[in-house]
Each structure stands twice: as structure tokens, then as C-alpha cells.
Design a protein around this motif. Structure first.
Motif, PDB file in Angstrom:
ATOM      1  N   GLU A 197     -17.165  -8.012 -41.732  1.00  0.00           N
ATOM      2  CA  GLU A 197     -16.898  -6.941 -40.765  1.00  0.00           C
ATOM      3  C   GLU A 197     -15.396  -6.803 -40.500  1.00  0.00           C
ATOM      4  OE1 GLU A 197     -21.048  -7.414 -38.161  1.00  0.00           O
ATOM      5  OE2 GLU A 197     -19.177  -8.347 -37.483  1.00  0.00           O
ATOM      6  N   LEU A 198     -14.737  -7.930 -40.245  1.00  0.00           N
ATOM      7  CA  LEU A 198     -13.313  -7.902 -39.916  1.00  0.00           C
ATOM      8  C   LEU A 198     -12.495  -7.337 -41.063  1.00  0.00           C
ATOM      9  CD1 LEU A 198     -10.887  -8.652 -38.118  1.00  0.00           C
ATOM     10  CD2 LEU A 198     -10.973 -10.951 -39.129  1.00  0.00           C
ATOM     11  N   HIS A 199     -12.759  -7.805 -42.263  1.00  0.00           N
ATOM     12  CA  HIS A 199     -11.956  -7.391 -43.412  1.00  0.00           C
ATOM     13  C   HIS A 199     -12.269  -5.966 -43.854  1.00  0.00           C
ATOM     14  CE1 HIS A 199     -11.464 -11.945 -44.507  1.00  0.00           C
ATOM     15  NE2 HIS A 199     -10.730 -11.587 -43.471  1.00  0.00           N
ATOM     16  N   CYS A 200     -13.356  -5.387 -43.330  1.00  0.00           N
ATOM     17  CA  CYS A 200     -13.678  -3.985 -43.619  1.00  0.00           C
ATOM     18  C   CYS A 200     -13.049  -3.022 -42.612  1.00  0.00           C
ATOM     19  CB  CYS A 200     -15.198  -3.781 -43.638  1.00  0.00           C
ATOM     20  SG  CYS A 200     -16.001  -4.376 -45.146  1.00  0.00           S
ATOM     21  N   PHE A 201     -12.450  -3.549 -41.556  1.00  0.00           N
ATOM     22  CA  PHE A 201     -11.813  -2.683 -40.574  1.00  0.00           C
ATOM     23  C   PHE A 201     -10.675  -1.920 -41.252  1.00  0.00           C
ATOM     24  CE2 PHE A 201      -8.918  -1.662 -37.065  1.00  0.00           C
ATOM     25  CZ  PHE A 201      -9.802  -1.123 -36.142  1.00  0.00           C
ATOM     26  N   SER A 202     -10.493  -0.674 -40.884  1.00  0.00           N
ATOM     27  CA  SER A 202      -9.506   0.181 -41.534  1.00  0.00           C
ATOM     28  C   SER A 202      -8.088  -0.374 -41.403  1.00  0.00           C
ATOM     29  CB  SER A 202      -9.556   1.589 -40.928  1.00  0.00           C
ATOM     30  OG  SER A 202      -8.447   2.354 -41.335  1.00  0.00           O
ATOM     31  N   VAL A 203      -7.462  -0.640 -42.552  1.00  0.00           N
ATOM     32  CA  VAL A 203      -6.078  -1.108 -42.554  1.00  0.00           C
ATOM     33  C   VAL A 203      -5.154  -0.032 -41.989  1.00  0.00           C
ATOM     34  CG1 VAL A 203      -4.150  -1.732 -44.064  1.00  0.00           C
ATOM     35  CG2 VAL A 203      -6.388  -2.777 -44.407  1.00  0.00           C
ATOM     36  N   GLU A 204      -5.412   1.213 -42.360  1.00  0.00           N
ATOM     37  CA  GLU A 204      -4.576   2.313 -41.863  1.00  0.00           C
ATOM     38  C   GLU A 204      -4.649   2.399 -40.337  1.00  0.00           C
ATOM     39  OE1 GLU A 204      -6.769   2.540 -44.318  1.00  0.00           O
ATOM     40  OE2 GLU A 204      -5.361   2.720 -46.002  1.00  0.00           O
ATOM     41  N   ARG A 205      -5.841   2.210 -39.796  1.00  0.00           N
ATOM     42  CA  ARG A 205      -5.985   2.266 -38.345  1.00  0.00           C
ATOM     43  C   ARG A 205      -5.265   1.097 -37.686  1.00  0.00           C
ATOM     44  NH1 ARG A 205     -11.852   2.699 -35.265  1.00  0.00           N
ATOM     45  NH2 ARG A 205     -11.066   3.503 -33.275  1.00  0.00           N
ATOM     46  N   ALA A 206      -5.421  -0.082 -38.272  1.00  0.00           N
ATOM     47  CA  ALA A 206      -4.742  -1.258 -37.724  1.00  0.00           C
ATOM     48  C   ALA A 206      -3.233  -1.072 -37.737  1.00  0.00           C
ATOM     49  CB  ALA A 206      -5.141  -2.503 -38.517  1.00  0.00           C
ATOM     50  N   ARG A 207      -2.700  -0.535 -38.844  1.00  0.00           N
ATOM     51  CA  ARG A 207      -1.266  -0.307 -38.941  1.00  0.00           C
ATOM     52  C   ARG A 207      -0.818   0.726 -37.910  1.00  0.00           C
ATOM     53  NH1 ARG A 207       2.255  -1.539 -39.381  1.00  0.00           N
ATOM     54  NH2 ARG A 207       3.535  -0.423 -40.871  1.00  0.00           N
ATOM     55  N   SER A 208      -1.621   1.782 -37.707  1.00  0.00           N
ATOM     56  CA  SER A 208      -1.226   2.811 -36.743  1.00  0.00           C
ATOM     57  C   SER A 208      -1.194   2.272 -35.320  1.00  0.00           C
ATOM     58  CB  SER A 208      -2.187   4.005 -36.823  1.00  0.00           C
ATOM     59  OG  SER A 208      -3.475   3.663 -36.311  1.00  0.00           O
ATOM     60  N   LEU A 209      -1.946   1.197 -35.078  1.00  0.00           N
ATOM     61  CA  LEU A 209      -1.981   0.578 -33.753  1.00  0.00           C
ATOM     62  C   LEU A 209      -0.915  -0.510 -33.589  1.00  0.00           C
ATOM     63  CD1 LEU A 209      -5.862   0.329 -33.429  1.00  0.00           C
ATOM     64  CD2 LEU A 209      -4.371   1.790 -32.049  1.00  0.00           C
ATOM     65  N   GLY A 210      -0.149  -0.757 -34.653  1.00  0.00           N
ATOM     66  CA  GLY A 210       0.974  -1.687 -34.533  1.00  0.00           C
ATOM     67  C   GLY A 210       0.857  -2.974 -35.309  1.00  0.00           C
ATOM     68  N   ASP A 221       4.402 -14.203 -58.723  1.00  0.00           N
ATOM     69  CA  ASP A 221       3.080 -13.830 -59.216  1.00  0.00           C
ATOM     70  C   ASP A 221       2.670 -12.493 -58.596  1.00  0.00           C
ATOM     71  OD1 ASP A 221       0.436 -13.553 -59.943  1.00  0.00           O
ATOM     72  OD2 ASP A 221      -0.096 -15.643 -59.533  1.00  0.00           O
ATOM     73  N   GLU A 222       2.837 -11.413 -59.341  1.00  0.00           N
ATOM     74  CA  GLU A 222       2.576 -10.076 -58.815  1.00  0.00           C
ATOM     75  C   GLU A 222       1.114  -9.878 -58.406  1.00  0.00           C
ATOM     76  OE1 GLU A 222       4.663  -7.667 -57.983  1.00  0.00           O
ATOM     77  OE2 GLU A 222       6.268  -9.067 -58.472  1.00  0.00           O
ATOM     78  N   SER A 223       0.198 -10.637 -59.025  1.00  0.00           N
ATOM     79  CA  SER A 223      -1.218 -10.477 -58.672  1.00  0.00           C
ATOM     80  C   SER A 223      -1.486 -10.873 -57.222  1.00  0.00           C
ATOM     81  CB  SER A 223      -2.094 -11.319 -59.601  1.00  0.00           C
ATOM     82  OG  SER A 223      -1.883 -12.712 -59.393  1.00  0.00           O
ATOM     83  N   LEU A 224      -0.606 -11.687 -56.640  1.00  0.00           N
ATOM     84  CA  LEU A 224      -0.778 -12.103 -55.242  1.00  0.00           C
ATOM     85  C   LEU A 224      -0.407 -10.998 -54.262  1.00  0.00           C
ATOM     86  CD1 LEU A 224       0.702 -15.710 -55.362  1.00  0.00           C
ATOM     87  CD2 LEU A 224      -1.693 -15.023 -55.531  1.00  0.00           C
ATOM     88  N   TRP A 225       0.290  -9.983 -54.737  1.00  0.00           N
ATOM     89  CA  TRP A 225       0.808  -8.961 -53.836  1.00  0.00           C
ATOM     90  C   TRP A 225       0.291  -7.564 -54.164  1.00  0.00           C
ATOM     91  CZ3 TRP A 225       2.496 -12.295 -50.599  1.00  0.00           C
ATOM     92  CH2 TRP A 225       3.111 -13.463 -51.052  1.00  0.00           C
ATOM     93  N   LYS A 226      -0.611  -7.468 -55.158  1.00  0.00           N
ATOM     94  CA  LYS A 226      -1.117  -6.156 -55.557  1.00  0.00           C
ATOM     95  C   LYS A 226      -2.605  -5.968 -55.278  1.00  0.00           C
ATOM     96  CE  LYS A 226       2.302  -4.995 -59.086  1.00  0.00           C
ATOM     97  NZ  LYS A 226       2.549  -4.650 -60.512  1.00  0.00           N
ATOM     98  N   HIS A 227      -3.240  -6.956 -54.651  1.00  0.00           N
ATOM     99  CA  HIS A 227      -4.652  -6.812 -54.302  1.00  0.00           C
ATOM    100  C   HIS A 227      -4.796  -5.993 -53.026  1.00  0.00           C
ATOM    101  CE1 HIS A 227      -4.188  -9.643 -50.993  1.00  0.00           C
ATOM    102  NE2 HIS A 227      -3.415 -10.326 -51.812  1.00  0.00           N
ATOM    103  N   GLU A 228      -6.019  -5.707 -52.642  1.00  0.00           N
ATOM    104  CA  GLU A 228      -6.279  -4.914 -51.440  1.00  0.00           C
ATOM    105  C   GLU A 228      -6.118  -5.774 -50.194  1.00  0.00           C
ATOM    106  OE1 GLU A 228      -6.961  -1.219 -49.861  1.00  0.00           O
ATOM    107  OE2 GLU A 228      -6.956  -1.715 -51.994  1.00  0.00           O
ATOM    108  N   PRO A 229      -5.168  -5.455 -49.305  1.00  0.00           N
ATOM    109  CA  PRO A 229      -5.020  -6.248 -48.072  1.00  0.00           C
ATOM    110  C   PRO A 229      -6.109  -5.904 -47.059  1.00  0.00           C
ATOM    111  CG  PRO A 229      -3.483  -4.431 -48.043  1.00  0.00           C
ATOM    112  CD  PRO A 229      -4.179  -4.374 -49.379  1.00  0.00           C
ATOM    113  N   ALA A 230      -6.176  -6.676 -45.993  1.00  0.00           N
ATOM    114  CA  ALA A 230      -7.187  -6.458 -44.957  1.00  0.00           C
ATOM    115  C   ALA A 230      -6.638  -6.912 -43.613  1.00  0.00           C
ATOM    116  CB  ALA A 230      -8.468  -7.237 -45.287  1.00  0.00           C
ATOM    117  N   LEU A 231      -7.291  -6.478 -42.560  1.00  0.00           N
ATOM    118  CA  LEU A 231      -6.982  -7.018 -41.235  1.00  0.00           C
ATOM    119  C   LEU A 231      -7.569  -8.421 -41.179  1.00  0.00           C
ATOM    120  CD1 LEU A 231      -5.791  -6.430 -38.390  1.00  0.00           C
ATOM    121  CD2 LEU A 231      -8.114  -5.815 -37.692  1.00  0.00           C
ATOM    122  N   VAL A 232      -6.742  -9.412 -40.887  1.00  0.00           N
ATOM    123  CA  VAL A 232      -7.203 -10.797 -40.868  1.00  0.00           C
ATOM    124  C   VAL A 232      -7.017 -11.400 -39.476  1.00  0.00           C
ATOM    125  CG1 VAL A 232      -6.654 -11.091 -43.315  1.00  0.00           C
ATOM    126  CG2 VAL A 232      -4.990 -11.810 -41.583  1.00  0.00           C
TER     127      VAL A 232
END
Length: 302
Positions: A130-143, A187-198
Motif C-alpha cells: 500500500e505504502l509503495h503504491c502511493f503516488s510519488v507525484e502526489r508525495a512530491r507535490s506535498l513536499g 551502478d546506474e541500475s540502482l538509480w534508474k528503477h521506479e522510486p516509491a514513497l518509503v
């Protein structure tokens, strides 16, 4: 162990700041956690929690957390604190947020036994899904801090850790340390995956269960919440509960539709090592480079 002069001074300062809103509060009631929050100090008393920033970065993180948390209420199955009591403004050094601590008992490893193991695996996997499915864009817009700053923090950690370790590690250990960080950061693979709210600081004390230990009732300790690699939550989980239970939770997390592939498992292992370096830096900053805590952190890294 006697309380340090720093902790005693902070206790007095925080009690004075809180007494305007909580007039019955006394200094003796306060307990301070100077370890788990980084730039934020956790203060507890009589079922309440207050968070105080120790820097401008901590104040920004506290503001972002307070903005995001109401949007997580109802999105997550477990209860979470809502930081709805706050100071009256002013500069960051006088700001704080307070909330009632959710009810429940900390899920210490000894509470996980055969009759409740599978249920708790499902509960914990469901929470992270549930947590990792929360919208990253929304989290970023909230700060919430961006994924780019997550990489920047690792680069800062690498420089700081190597500076602290250089005088105390052997030549071969220091060579390994430099090579490990070079491979990790390149290691670029560590920085190119899909991020999430953690959550960012998972530990047994912040996962609260009902009295019969049948389900996850609440989650606290959100002061390191941010947009980052989901592996950071699972690295902390494996450290808290061991590889067997941790990997089973990750596998069930994948069965719910979240990504749990070989890349995630690899990043979890790398984040476990990064956590050891982070513990060395935290011990040095908190207790000094010649402290017992620093020595213990270096031994865990070894």
C-alpha cells in the motif's frame, strides 16, 4: 547510564516549548530518542509524541511529513499518527509537531511465532504494498524529498563514512570500502528503477500489533519518510527480523502486484551494507569517534 549534558539540555528546552500547549507536562515525564530520527528528535510522554527539528533540513522534513501523513490516513490499512498539534510558528529552531501515539505493542521478534507468522507476513507485505503504491507525484507535490536527493545523500554518506573510517581501518579494509562505494555509486541500475514513497526507518518498535498479536494495528516512526528506493524499507525489515521472515514478506509483497524481482533483492542487500555505513556516521556524530557506540558500529560493518 547517566543522561548526557546534551540530552539534559534538550529535555529542558523541549519541555519549556511544549508546556504552552501542555501545561501539565513536567520535564521528568519526557523521554528523548536522539538516534532514530537523524535531524529530528522524538520526544514522548503520556501517550503523546512530539518531533523537534535539529536543523533547517529537519524542519523541512518535518513539514513534509506533516503534509503527507493526512493523505496516507485511509490509504494505509494500519493506523498512523497525525501531527495535528503544532507550535505557533517562528523560526525552525522553535517549531515542533505533536500527535497521540497509536495504540499497540511493538512487534519484537519474539512475538512472531508459528500460530501468527503467516498472518503477520501477509499484514506486513500488505502495508508495504500500500505504502509503495502511493503516488510519488502526489508525495512530491506535498513536499517529500525527491529521488535525486536520495542519490545525493548516498554520495554525502560515502564521503563522510570514508573520512571517519580512514584512521581506524586497515589498508585492506579501507581499500574494500573505497571499492564498494565506487561500485555502488557508479551502478546506474540502482538509480534508474521506479522510486516509491518509503517509511525510511522501519524497526520493531514502530510496528505496533494488537494485544493478541494477530494483526498489524499501527505504524509509527515516520520522521525519515521520503521518496526513495523501496529496498531501504526491506533492508531495515530484514535487519530487524532476520532473512527468513524478511524474504518471505518481500515474496508476498510481490504476489500482491508490487515489483519483487532479482533487482529488488540485490538492492536490499546493498542497502543493508549502506545501513552499516550510516550507523557508523550516526554513532560518530552522536557519541564521538572514540565512543563505544562507534566501535560497535565498525564491528557490525566488518
Amino acid at each position: 547510564m547517566p543522561e548526557s549534558a546534551v540530552a539534559s539540555d534538550l529535555r529542558s528546552r523541549y519541555a519549556f516549548a511544549l508546556q504552552g500547549r501542555f501545561p501539565e507536562l513536567s520535564i521528568e515525564q519526557l523521554s528523548l530518542d536522539l538516534e532514530s530520527g537523524g535531524d529530528i528528535v522524538v520526544v514522548e510522554w503520556n501517550g503523546w509524541q512530539a518531533l523537534f527539528p535539529r536543523s533547517e533540513a529537519g524542519a523541512e522534513q518535518l513539514a513534509a511529513m506533516a503534509a503527507v501523513m493526512p493523505h496516507l490516513r485511509g490509504f494505509l490499512s494500519p493506523a498512523i499518527p497525525l501531527w495535528d498539534v503544532s507550535s505557533d510558528g517562528g523560526d525552525w529552531s522553535r517549531s515542533w509537531r505533536a500527535a497521540r501515539r497509536p495504540e499497540g505493542r511493538p512487534l519484537h521478534p519474539e512475538l512472531i511465532v508459528d500460530p501468527n507468522r503467516e498472518r503477520l507476513v501477509r499484514e506486513l507485505a500488505g502495508f508495504f504494498h500500500e505504502l509503495h503504491c502511493f503516488s510519488v507525484e502526489r508525495a512530491r507535490s506535498l513536499g517529500a524529498a525527491s529521488f535525486r536527493s536520495w542519490r545525493d545523500e548516498h554520495e554525502t554518506l560515502a564521503r563522510r563514512a570514508q573520512s571517519l573510517l580512514r584512521p581506524v581501518l586497515s589498508w585492506s579494509e579501507m581499500t574494500w570500502t573505497r571499492h564498494w562505494w565506487s561500485r555502488f555509486l557508479d551502478d546506474e541500475s540502482l538509480w534508474k528503477h521506479e522510486p516509491a514513497l518509503v517509511h525510511g526507518s522501519i524497526a520493531a518498535d514502530c510496528l505496533l500489533v494488537d494485544p493478541l498479536v494477530r494483526e498489524l494495528a499501527a505504524v509509527t516512526g515516520w520522521q525519515r519518510m521520503r521518496v526513495a528506493d523501496p529496498a531501504v524499507d526491506f533492508a531495515a525489515l530484514v535487519d530487524a527480523y532476520g532473512a527468513d521472515l524478511g524474504w518471505r514478506i518481500v515474496e508476498h509483497y510481490g504476489s500482491l502486484g508490487s515489483t519483487a524481482d532479482a533487482s529488488l533483492f540485490r538492492r536490499i542487500r546493498l542497502q543493508q551494507t549502506a545501513r552499516r555505513f550510516r550507523a557508523v556516521v550516526a554513532a560518530a556524530d552522536r557519541d564521538g569517534v572514540e565512543s563505544e557506540a562507534m566501535t560497535e558500529a565498525i564491528n557490525r560493518l566488518r
